[in-house]
Design a protein around this motif. Structure first.
Motif, PDB file in Angstrom:
ATOM      1  N   ARG A  76       0.848  -1.186   0.000  1.00  0.00           N
ATOM      2  CA  ARG A  76       0.000   0.000   0.000  1.00  0.00           C
ATOM      3  C   ARG A  76       0.882   1.234   0.000  1.00  0.00           C
ATOM      4  NH1 ARG A  76      -4.175   2.213   4.751  1.00  0.00           N
ATOM      5  NH2 ARG A  76      -5.461   3.518   3.377  1.00  0.00           N
ATOM      6  N   VAL A  77       0.455   2.256  -0.736  1.00  0.00           N
ATOM      7  CA  VAL A  77       1.166   3.527  -0.805  1.00  0.00           C
ATOM      8  C   VAL A  77       0.211   4.645  -0.429  1.00  0.00           C
ATOM      9  CG1 VAL A  77       2.134   5.217  -2.409  1.00  0.00           C
ATOM     10  CG2 VAL A  77       2.955   2.867  -2.455  1.00  0.00           C
ATOM     11  N   ILE A  78       0.658   5.544   0.431  1.00  0.00           N
ATOM     12  CA  ILE A  78      -0.101   6.740   0.809  1.00  0.00           C
ATOM     13  C   ILE A  78       0.609   7.947   0.214  1.00  0.00           C
ATOM     14  CG2 ILE A  78      -0.995   8.133   2.698  1.00  0.00           C
ATOM     15  CD1 ILE A  78      -2.197   5.318   2.531  1.00  0.00           C
ATOM     16  N   LEU A  79      -0.117   8.734  -0.579  1.00  0.00           N
ATOM     17  CA  LEU A  79       0.468   9.885  -1.268  1.00  0.00           C
ATOM     18  C   LEU A  79       0.145  11.192  -0.562  1.00  0.00           C
ATOM     19  CD1 LEU A  79      -0.297   9.293  -5.049  1.00  0.00           C
ATOM     20  CD2 LEU A  79       1.773   8.720  -3.797  1.00  0.00           C
ATOM     21  N   SER A  80       1.111  12.085  -0.498  1.00  0.00           N
ATOM     22  CA  SER A  80       0.862  13.461  -0.099  1.00  0.00           C
ATOM     23  C   SER A  80       0.260  14.225  -1.282  1.00  0.00           C
ATOM     24  CB  SER A  80       2.160  14.123   0.354  1.00  0.00           C
ATOM     25  OG  SER A  80       2.633  13.502   1.542  1.00  0.00           O
ATOM     26  N   PRO A  81      -0.476  15.324  -1.016  1.00  0.00           N
ATOM     27  CA  PRO A  81      -1.188  16.018  -2.100  1.00  0.00           C
ATOM     28  C   PRO A  81      -0.287  16.555  -3.200  1.00  0.00           C
ATOM     29  CG  PRO A  81      -1.975  16.743   0.041  1.00  0.00           C
ATOM     30  CD  PRO A  81      -0.774  15.901   0.305  1.00  0.00           C
ATOM     31  N   GLY A  82       0.985  16.810  -2.899  1.00  0.00           N
ATOM     32  CA  GLY A  82       1.872  17.379  -3.909  1.00  0.00           C
ATOM     33  C   GLY A  82       2.265  16.413  -5.008  1.00  0.00           C
ATOM     34  N   ILE A  83       1.952  15.134  -4.853  1.00  0.00           N
ATOM     35  CA  ILE A  83       2.313  14.135  -5.859  1.00  0.00           C
ATOM     36  C   ILE A  83       1.100  13.861  -6.729  1.00  0.00           C
ATOM     37  CG2 ILE A  83       3.132  11.779  -6.231  1.00  0.00           C
ATOM     38  CD1 ILE A  83       4.450  11.994  -3.441  1.00  0.00           C
ATOM     39  N   ALA A  84       1.271  14.006  -8.028  1.00  0.00           N
ATOM     40  CA  ALA A  84       0.151  13.867  -8.960  1.00  0.00           C
ATOM     41  C   ALA A  84      -0.455  12.471  -8.879  1.00  0.00           C
ATOM     42  CB  ALA A  84       0.606  14.163 -10.382  1.00  0.00           C
ATOM     43  N   TRP A  85      -1.771  12.417  -8.843  1.00  0.00           N
ATOM     44  CA  TRP A  85      -2.496  11.155  -8.746  1.00  0.00           C
ATOM     45  C   TRP A  85      -2.227  10.258  -9.950  1.00  0.00           C
ATOM     46  CZ3 TRP A  85      -4.317   8.312  -5.184  1.00  0.00           C
ATOM     47  CH2 TRP A  85      -5.388   7.431  -5.362  1.00  0.00           C
ATOM     48  N   ASP A  86      -1.932  10.886 -11.107  1.00  0.00           N
ATOM     49  CA  ASP A  86      -1.679  10.102 -12.322  1.00  0.00           C
ATOM     50  C   ASP A  86      -0.204  10.098 -12.702  1.00  0.00           C
ATOM     51  OD1 ASP A  86      -1.467  12.739 -13.054  1.00  0.00           O
ATOM     52  OD2 ASP A  86      -2.790  12.601 -14.794  1.00  0.00           O
ATOM     53  N   HIS A  87       0.685  10.322 -11.736  1.00  0.00           N
ATOM     54  CA  HIS A  87       2.128  10.242 -12.004  1.00  0.00           C
ATOM     55  C   HIS A  87       2.448   8.866 -12.585  1.00  0.00           C
ATOM     56  CE1 HIS A  87       6.444   9.987 -11.254  1.00  0.00           C
ATOM     57  NE2 HIS A  87       6.456  11.281 -10.982  1.00  0.00           N
ATOM     58  N   PRO A  88       3.280   8.797 -13.627  1.00  0.00           N
ATOM     59  CA  PRO A  88       3.564   7.494 -14.262  1.00  0.00           C
ATOM     60  C   PRO A  88       4.020   6.422 -13.275  1.00  0.00           C
ATOM     61  CG  PRO A  88       4.438   9.278 -15.599  1.00  0.00           C
ATOM     62  CD  PRO A  88       3.937   9.908 -14.341  1.00  0.00           C
ATOM     63  N   ALA A  89       4.834   6.793 -12.300  1.00  0.00           N
ATOM     64  CA  ALA A  89       5.297   5.800 -11.321  1.00  0.00           C
ATOM     65  C   ALA A  89       4.143   5.302 -10.460  1.00  0.00           C
ATOM     66  CB  ALA A  89       6.386   6.406 -10.443  1.00  0.00           C
ATOM     67  N   ILE A  90       3.216   6.200 -10.133  1.00  0.00           N
ATOM     68  CA  ILE A  90       2.060   5.805  -9.324  1.00  0.00           C
ATOM     69  C   ILE A  90       1.143   4.892 -10.137  1.00  0.00           C
ATOM     70  CG2 ILE A  90       0.086   6.660  -8.028  1.00  0.00           C
ATOM     71  CD1 ILE A  90       2.877   7.266  -6.812  1.00  0.00           C
ATOM     72  N   GLU A  91       0.940   5.237 -11.407  1.00  0.00           N
ATOM     73  CA  GLU A  91       0.131   4.381 -12.282  1.00  0.00           C
ATOM     74  C   GLU A  91       0.751   2.993 -12.396  1.00  0.00           C
ATOM     75  OE1 GLU A  91      -2.717   5.055 -13.267  1.00  0.00           O
ATOM     76  OE2 GLU A  91      -2.981   7.095 -14.001  1.00  0.00           O
ATOM     77  N   ALA A  92       2.073   2.927 -12.525  1.00  0.00           N
ATOM     78  CA  ALA A  92       2.758   1.633 -12.626  1.00  0.00           C
ATOM     79  C   ALA A  92       2.568   0.814 -11.355  1.00  0.00           C
ATOM     80  CB  ALA A  92       4.245   1.850 -12.911  1.00  0.00           C
ATOM     81  N   MET A  93       2.605   1.461 -10.198  1.00  0.00           N
ATOM     82  CA  MET A  93       2.406   0.740  -8.947  1.00  0.00           C
ATOM     83  C   MET A  93       0.990   0.198  -8.849  1.00  0.00           C
ATOM     84  SD  MET A  93       4.636   2.717  -6.020  1.00  0.00           S
ATOM     85  CE  MET A  93       4.980   4.328  -6.686  1.00  0.00           C
ATOM     86  N   ARG A  94       0.011   0.985  -9.303  1.00  0.00           N
ATOM     87  CA  ARG A  94      -1.371   0.497  -9.303  1.00  0.00           C
ATOM     88  C   ARG A  94      -1.487  -0.754 -10.167  1.00  0.00           C
ATOM     89  NH1 ARG A  94      -2.799   5.976 -10.222  1.00  0.00           N
ATOM     90  NH2 ARG A  94      -3.598   6.981  -8.363  1.00  0.00           N
ATOM     91  N   ARG A  95      -0.893  -0.706 -11.357  1.00  0.00           N
ATOM     92  CA  ARG A  95      -0.983  -1.856 -12.266  1.00  0.00           C
ATOM     93  C   ARG A  95      -0.338  -3.103 -11.667  1.00  0.00           C
ATOM     94  NH1 ARG A  95       0.200   2.206 -16.145  1.00  0.00           N
ATOM     95  NH2 ARG A  95       2.406   1.599 -16.161  1.00  0.00           N
ATOM     96  N   SER A  96       0.640  -2.910 -10.801  1.00  0.00           N
ATOM     97  CA  SER A  96       1.324  -4.055 -10.187  1.00  0.00           C
ATOM     98  C   SER A  96       0.572  -4.593  -8.975  1.00  0.00           C
ATOM     99  CB  SER A  96       2.746  -3.660  -9.783  1.00  0.00           C
ATOM    100  OG  SER A  96       2.729  -2.776  -8.666  1.00  0.00           O
ATOM    101  N   GLY A  97      -0.572  -3.976  -8.641  1.00  0.00           N
ATOM    102  CA  GLY A  97      -1.390  -4.478  -7.543  1.00  0.00           C
ATOM    103  C   GLY A  97      -1.229  -3.750  -6.234  1.00  0.00           C
ATOM    104  N   ILE A  98      -0.415  -2.714  -6.192  1.00  0.00           N
ATOM    105  CA  ILE A  98      -0.249  -1.928  -4.969  1.00  0.00           C
ATOM    106  C   ILE A  98      -1.453  -0.991  -4.799  1.00  0.00           C
ATOM    107  CG2 ILE A  98       1.141  -0.131  -3.849  1.00  0.00           C
ATOM    108  CD1 ILE A  98       3.605  -1.373  -5.134  1.00  0.00           C
ATOM    109  N   GLN A  99      -2.037  -0.969  -3.614  1.00  0.00           N
ATOM    110  CA  GLN A  99      -3.138  -0.059  -3.324  1.00  0.00           C
ATOM    111  C   GLN A  99      -2.588   1.344  -3.095  1.00  0.00           C
ATOM    112  OE1 GLN A  99      -5.502  -1.215   0.074  1.00  0.00           O
ATOM    113  NE2 GLN A  99      -6.450   0.813   0.272  1.00  0.00           N
ATOM    114  N   VAL A 100      -3.159   2.335  -3.775  1.00  0.00           N
ATOM    115  CA  VAL A 100      -2.693   3.719  -3.659  1.00  0.00           C
ATOM    116  C   VAL A 100      -3.823   4.586  -3.127  1.00  0.00           C
ATOM    117  CG1 VAL A 100      -1.696   5.705  -4.843  1.00  0.00           C
ATOM    118  CG2 VAL A 100      -1.108   3.386  -5.597  1.00  0.00           C
TER     119      VAL A 100
END
Length: 460
Positions: A76-100
């Motif tokens: 699981r990853v918890i994001l601070s507001p300054g990090i874009a919700w659709d950042h490529p690295a965040i999208e990649a983590m979602r695809r790998s099954g990590i909850q964001v």
């Protein structure tokens, strides 16, 4: 074993890491791409509490996974507001099954049994949040404010963890926070205004609007500003809403039957007069709208109208939003550092005594400058432009035929004495810091910009 990574160790991230670590068996690692003195101090404090920290960690899926404590895996990853919700690295983590999730989710999961008032909008949300918090507190409720106002929701949840729950939570929610927390369903949702903003993040006005609307659709009671053209334009699409207007209800578009409106000096409903509008001393029609929105939210929470007037009468205003700093030789000096876009700056200009000298500039934002320039043409004898956008703003003023004086300088340190001298030369009544821009070219945030302006003014 599973571990949760909190990415971004600002105030909200620190609160989220600490709050998550309170749950038995939860393994947390705090991650930040920076590794300066401040980050080192924060890391040391977290480690002393048993929370792992990885500084200088780039935002890539491999780096985040590698930051997991030995014998654990990031699930699981918890994001601070300054990090874009659709950042490529965040999208990649979602695809790998990590909850964001966004950091607001952590606070919501802790405080979800308390009624929330979720306040959003392009402009006005900070004033409404502070005003509603003050009015409810003066009415005897334990109703702390949090969110996008300097005290994060995770800090509030941490403070109340294991103790007495608030009677209500007054939360200012930015579009960044809403899009990363689709689970938040407030008891009361308040939508102040909608004009183009943050399009560099959200792409289109339609996407930005949909994020704001989503919060209201998940709210049990929806308080909407009928005086905002964009919000009112979609009135027919709401199956239920509590509309408020600071003006004549007969002038509203068809299909809007207001819950609260102004009649004479009174805020009233179909049943009764609630309280006099004159109870709020802050100038400007926009502050009447803010008052109506607060009144509607309080009534939706079940607070009687008779308990609201003392709070409105004793409210001193919001720092950095049309904040009068001092009088100097007949000149009123006002800090409106919170005016971070053209629309907010236009509203602020309309509320002050003219003629004025306006200090504007900073990091440019996407938006339509024409209404702002028209207001400048009517009310500002001179404009002093500073910061990264000064040349671009000067070109826009020239192209629009602004009739006053335009002076350019590097920073606020230069702009203040130049503005003061122009105000004396031109017989102006107000010196107004109203940047119409973000602050990040020269300051940490708009509060830092306003504080530095205050120091400069106090030293005059």
């Amino acid at each position: 074993m599973d571990a949760t990574a909190v990415i971004g160790l600002g105030r909200s991230g620190l609160g989220a890491a600490r709050l998550l670590s309170r749950a038995p068996g939860t393994i947390v690692v705090g991650i930040d791409s920076a590794e300066g003195v401040l980050q080192q101090e924060r890391a040391a404090a977290l480690r002393a509490e048993g929370i792992a920290v990885a500084l200088g960690c780039p935002l890539t899926p491999d780096a985040v996974r590698a930051a997991a404590p030995p014998g654990t895996a990031i699930t699981r990853v918890i994001l601070s507001p300054g990090i874009a919700w659709d950042h490529p690295a965040i999208e990649a983590m979602r695809r790998s099954g990590i909850q964001v999730d966004g950091e607001m989710v952590v606070a919501w999961q802790t405080l979800r049994h308390t009624p929330w008032v979720g306040i959003t909008g392009t402009n006005g949300k900070t004033t409404v949040t502070h005003l509603l918090n003050h009015v409810l507190t003066q009415a005897g409720l334990d109703a702390p404010m949090c969110g996008n106002v300097g005290f994060s929701a995770t800090e509030l949840a941490l403070e109340r963890h294991g103790g007495a729950a608030p009677e209500a939570v007054v939360a200012e929610l930015s579009s960044y926070q809403i899009e990363a927390a689709a689970c938040i369903a407030p008891r009361v949702g308040v939508w102040t205004t909608l004009t183009p903003d943050h399009l560099e993040r959200h792409g289109t006005i339609e996407a930005y609007r949909a994020i704001k609307r989503g919060l209201l659709e998940r709210s049990q009671h929806r308080i909407l500003n009928a005086d905002d053209p964009d919000i009112a334009r979609f009135a027919a699409s709401w199956d239920q809403a509590l509309w408020v207007t600071a003006g004549d209800r007969s002038a509203l578009p068809g299909g809007i039957a207001p819950f609260l409106w102004v009649e004479g000096d009174w805020i009233r409903s179909e049943e009764d007069r609630i309280l006099p509008v004159s109870a709020l001393a802050m100038p400007g029609r926009h502050n009447r709208q803010n008052m109506l929105l607060c009144c509607g939210a309080a009534l939706a929470l079940g607070v009687e109208g008779s308990r609201l007037e003392p709070g409105f009468r004793s409210f001193k205003g919001v720092p950095h939003r049309l904040e009068t700093l001092r009088q100097l030789d007949g000149l009123t000096i006002i800090n409106d550092s919170k005016a971070t876009n053209f629309d907010a700056a236009e509203v602020g200009l309309a509320a002050i005594d003219a003629p004025a000298v306006v200090l504007a500039g900073g990091q440019a934002k996407t938006g339509d400058p024409e209404p702002w320039i028209r207001q400048l043409s009517h009310r500002a004898a001179a404009v002093v432009l500073y910061g990264a956008s000064r040349q671009a703003l000067a070109e826009q003023l020239t192209a629009a035929g602004y009739p006053g004086r335009v002076t350019l300088c590097t920073g606020l340190n230069d702009a203040v004495p130049i503005g003061l001298d122009l105000a004396r030369q031109l017989g102006c009544r107000t010196l107004l810091l109203s940047p119409a821009c973000a602050s990040f070219d020269q300051f940490r945030d708009f509060e830092d910009r306003g504080d530095q302006f205050r120091h400069l003014v106090e030293a005059l």
